[in-house]
Design a protein around this motif. Sequence first.
Motif, PDB file in Angstrom:
ATOM      1  N   ARG A   1       0.787  -1.166  -0.329  1.00 36.48           N
ATOM      2  CA  ARG A   1      -0.405  -0.019  -0.038  1.00 36.48           C
ATOM      3  C   ARG A   1       0.596   1.499   0.337  1.00 36.48           C
ATOM      4  NH1 ARG A   1      -5.287   0.220   1.219  1.00 36.48           N
ATOM      5  NH2 ARG A   1      -5.123   1.831   2.152  1.00 36.48           N
ATOM      6  N   PRO A   2       0.616   2.542  -0.562  1.00 39.94           N
ATOM      7  CA  PRO A   2       1.017   3.126  -0.739  1.00 39.94           C
ATOM      8  C   PRO A   2       1.080   4.487   0.442  1.00 39.94           C
ATOM      9  CG  PRO A   2      -0.470   3.787  -2.684  1.00 39.94           C
ATOM     10  CD  PRO A   2      -1.095   2.682  -1.614  1.00 39.94           C
ATOM     11  N   LYS A   3       2.214   4.531   0.945  1.00 39.62           N
ATOM     12  CA  LYS A   3       2.179   5.622   1.874  1.00 39.62           C
ATOM     13  C   LYS A   3       2.734   7.141   2.231  1.00 39.62           C
ATOM     14  CE  LYS A   3       3.236   1.610   3.731  1.00 39.62           C
ATOM     15  NZ  LYS A   3       2.456   0.755   4.075  1.00 39.62           N
ATOM     16  N   PHE A   4       2.394   7.886   2.494  1.00 41.12           N
ATOM     17  CA  PHE A   4       1.978   8.906   2.471  1.00 41.12           C
ATOM     18  C   PHE A   4       2.788   9.911   3.027  1.00 41.12           C
ATOM     19  CE2 PHE A   4      -2.619   8.835   1.310  1.00 41.12           C
ATOM     20  CZ  PHE A   4      -2.204   9.475   0.183  1.00 41.12           C
ATOM     21  N   ILE A   5       4.134  10.555   2.406  1.00 41.26           N
ATOM     22  CA  ILE A   5       5.400  10.893   2.940  1.00 41.26           C
ATOM     23  C   ILE A   5       5.553  12.433   3.049  1.00 41.26           C
ATOM     24  CG2 ILE A   5       8.065  11.567   2.705  1.00 41.26           C
ATOM     25  CD1 ILE A   5       6.938   8.355   2.146  1.00 41.26           C
ATOM     26  N   ASP A   6       4.866  13.111   1.941  1.00 44.08           N
ATOM     27  CA  ASP A   6       4.185  15.047   2.735  1.00 44.08           C
ATOM     28  C   ASP A   6       3.351  15.413   1.365  1.00 44.08           C
ATOM     29  OD1 ASP A   6       4.808  17.040   3.505  1.00 44.08           O
ATOM     30  OD2 ASP A   6       6.115  16.966   2.703  1.00 44.08           O
ATOM     31  N   VAL A   7       2.377  15.745   1.951  1.00 40.45           N
ATOM     32  CA  VAL A   7       1.563  17.020   1.593  1.00 40.45           C
ATOM     33  C   VAL A   7       1.384  18.058   0.930  1.00 40.45           C
ATOM     34  CG1 VAL A   7      -0.757  17.342   0.788  1.00 40.45           C
ATOM     35  CG2 VAL A   7      -0.652  14.793   1.879  1.00 40.45           C
ATOM     36  N   THR A   8       2.632  19.122   0.503  1.00 37.50           N
ATOM     37  CA  THR A   8       2.115  20.214   0.401  1.00 37.50           C
ATOM     38  C   THR A   8       1.283  21.332  -0.122  1.00 37.50           C
ATOM     39  OG1 THR A   8       3.339  20.612  -1.300  1.00 37.50           O
ATOM     40  CG2 THR A   8       4.496  20.448   0.880  1.00 37.50           C
ATOM     41  N   GLY A   9       0.313  22.496   0.009  1.00 41.70           N
ATOM     42  CA  GLY A   9       0.021  23.564  -0.361  1.00 41.70           C
ATOM     43  C   GLY A   9      -0.926  22.773   0.065  1.00 41.70           C
ATOM     44  N   VAL A  10      -1.264  22.059   0.970  1.00 40.71           N
ATOM     45  CA  VAL A  10      -3.053  22.366   1.575  1.00 40.71           C
ATOM     46  C   VAL A  10      -3.002  22.568   2.945  1.00 40.71           C
ATOM     47  CG1 VAL A  10      -4.475  21.298  -0.022  1.00 40.71           C
ATOM     48  CG2 VAL A  10      -3.046  20.014   1.590  1.00 40.71           C
ATOM     49  N   ASP A  11      -3.722  22.769   3.875  1.00 46.05           N
ATOM     50  CA  ASP A  11      -3.407  22.511   5.362  1.00 46.05           C
ATOM     51  C   ASP A  11      -3.879  21.644   6.072  1.00 46.05           C
ATOM     52  OD1 ASP A  11      -2.153  25.510   5.514  1.00 46.05           O
ATOM     53  OD2 ASP A  11      -4.828  26.083   6.087  1.00 46.05           O
ATOM     54  N   SER A  12      -5.221  21.476   5.703  1.00 45.46           N
ATOM     55  CA  SER A  12      -5.696  19.705   6.014  1.00 45.46           C
ATOM     56  C   SER A  12      -5.722  18.792   4.845  1.00 45.46           C
ATOM     57  CB  SER A  12      -7.244  20.156   6.655  1.00 45.46           C
ATOM     58  OG  SER A  12      -7.040  20.697   7.424  1.00 45.46           O
ATOM     59  N   PRO A  13      -4.579  18.350   4.307  1.00 44.90           N
ATOM     60  CA  PRO A  13      -5.274  17.263   3.446  1.00 44.90           C
ATOM     61  C   PRO A  13      -6.229  16.087   3.607  1.00 44.90           C
ATOM     62  CG  PRO A  13      -2.770  16.482   4.127  1.00 44.90           C
ATOM     63  CD  PRO A  13      -3.596  18.183   4.950  1.00 44.90           C
ATOM     64  N   ASP A  14      -6.692  15.686   2.656  1.00 43.14           N
ATOM     65  CA  ASP A  14      -7.764  14.659   2.865  1.00 43.14           C
ATOM     66  C   ASP A  14      -7.475  13.181   1.984  1.00 43.14           C
ATOM     67  OD1 ASP A  14      -9.661  13.132   2.659  1.00 43.14           O
ATOM     68  OD2 ASP A  14     -11.440  14.161   1.665  1.00 43.14           O
ATOM     69  N   TYR A  15      -6.312  12.845   2.439  1.00 46.75           N
ATOM     70  CA  TYR A  15      -6.045  11.644   2.783  1.00 46.75           C
ATOM     71  C   TYR A  15      -6.632  10.837   1.977  1.00 46.75           C
ATOM     72  CZ  TYR A  15      -1.915  13.458   5.180  1.00 46.75           C
ATOM     73  OH  TYR A  15      -0.731  14.218   5.541  1.00 46.75           O
ATOM     74  N   ALA A  16      -7.751  10.105   2.138  1.00 49.26           N
ATOM     75  CA  ALA A  16      -8.860   8.904   1.586  1.00 49.26           C
ATOM     76  C   ALA A  16      -9.134   9.298  -0.110  1.00 49.26           C
ATOM     77  CB  ALA A  16      -9.779   9.185   2.035  1.00 49.26           C
ATOM     78  N   THR A  17      -9.141  11.041   0.178  1.00 47.72           N
ATOM     79  CA  THR A  17      -9.848  11.823  -1.362  1.00 47.72           C
ATOM     80  C   THR A  17      -7.962  11.449  -2.836  1.00 47.72           C
ATOM     81  OG1 THR A  17     -11.112  12.851  -0.388  1.00 47.72           O
ATOM     82  CG2 THR A  17     -10.615  13.829  -2.855  1.00 47.72           C
ATOM     83  N   LEU A  18      -7.049  11.611  -1.828  1.00 43.94           N
ATOM     84  CA  LEU A  18      -5.908  11.760  -2.740  1.00 43.94           C
ATOM     85  C   LEU A  18      -5.888  10.334  -3.005  1.00 43.94           C
ATOM     86  CD1 LEU A  18      -3.262  14.178  -0.303  1.00 43.94           C
ATOM     87  CD2 LEU A  18      -4.304  14.249  -2.712  1.00 43.94           C
ATOM     88  N   ALA A  19      -5.925   9.568  -2.373  1.00 42.36           N
ATOM     89  CA  ALA A  19      -5.733   7.707  -2.107  1.00 42.36           C
ATOM     90  C   ALA A  19      -6.815   7.494  -3.351  1.00 42.36           C
ATOM     91  CB  ALA A  19      -5.551   6.783  -0.947  1.00 42.36           C
ATOM     92  N   ASP A  20      -7.714   7.774  -3.394  1.00 42.54           N
ATOM     93  CA  ASP A  20      -9.076   7.276  -4.623  1.00 42.54           C
ATOM     94  C   ASP A  20      -8.300   7.880  -5.452  1.00 42.54           C
ATOM     95  OD1 ASP A  20     -10.956   6.463  -2.163  1.00 42.54           O
ATOM     96  OD2 ASP A  20     -12.097   8.101  -2.519  1.00 42.54           O
TER      97      ASP A  20
END
Length: 60
Positions: free
Chosen positions: A16-35
């Motif tokens: 499964r992919p692992k989120f390392i860093d999300v930039t440009g947003v204050d509260s990333p929606d990880y479920a949407t990003l994964a979708d």
Amino acid sequence: MAVPYRPHSEGFAVYRPKFIDVTGVDSPDYATLADHFFSGVDSHERAAEVWNTHLIDESV
């Protein structure tokens, strides 16, 4: 995002992919990003077949 994998010499597998860093947003929606990530995987038929054949589900 990182996609851990096990090399072919050890029996190829992807994990499964692992989120390392999300930039440009204050509260990333990880479920949407994964979708969106998996929509991209599924949009490439040959890659999706390899991915789904070798995916190891670590959620169990």
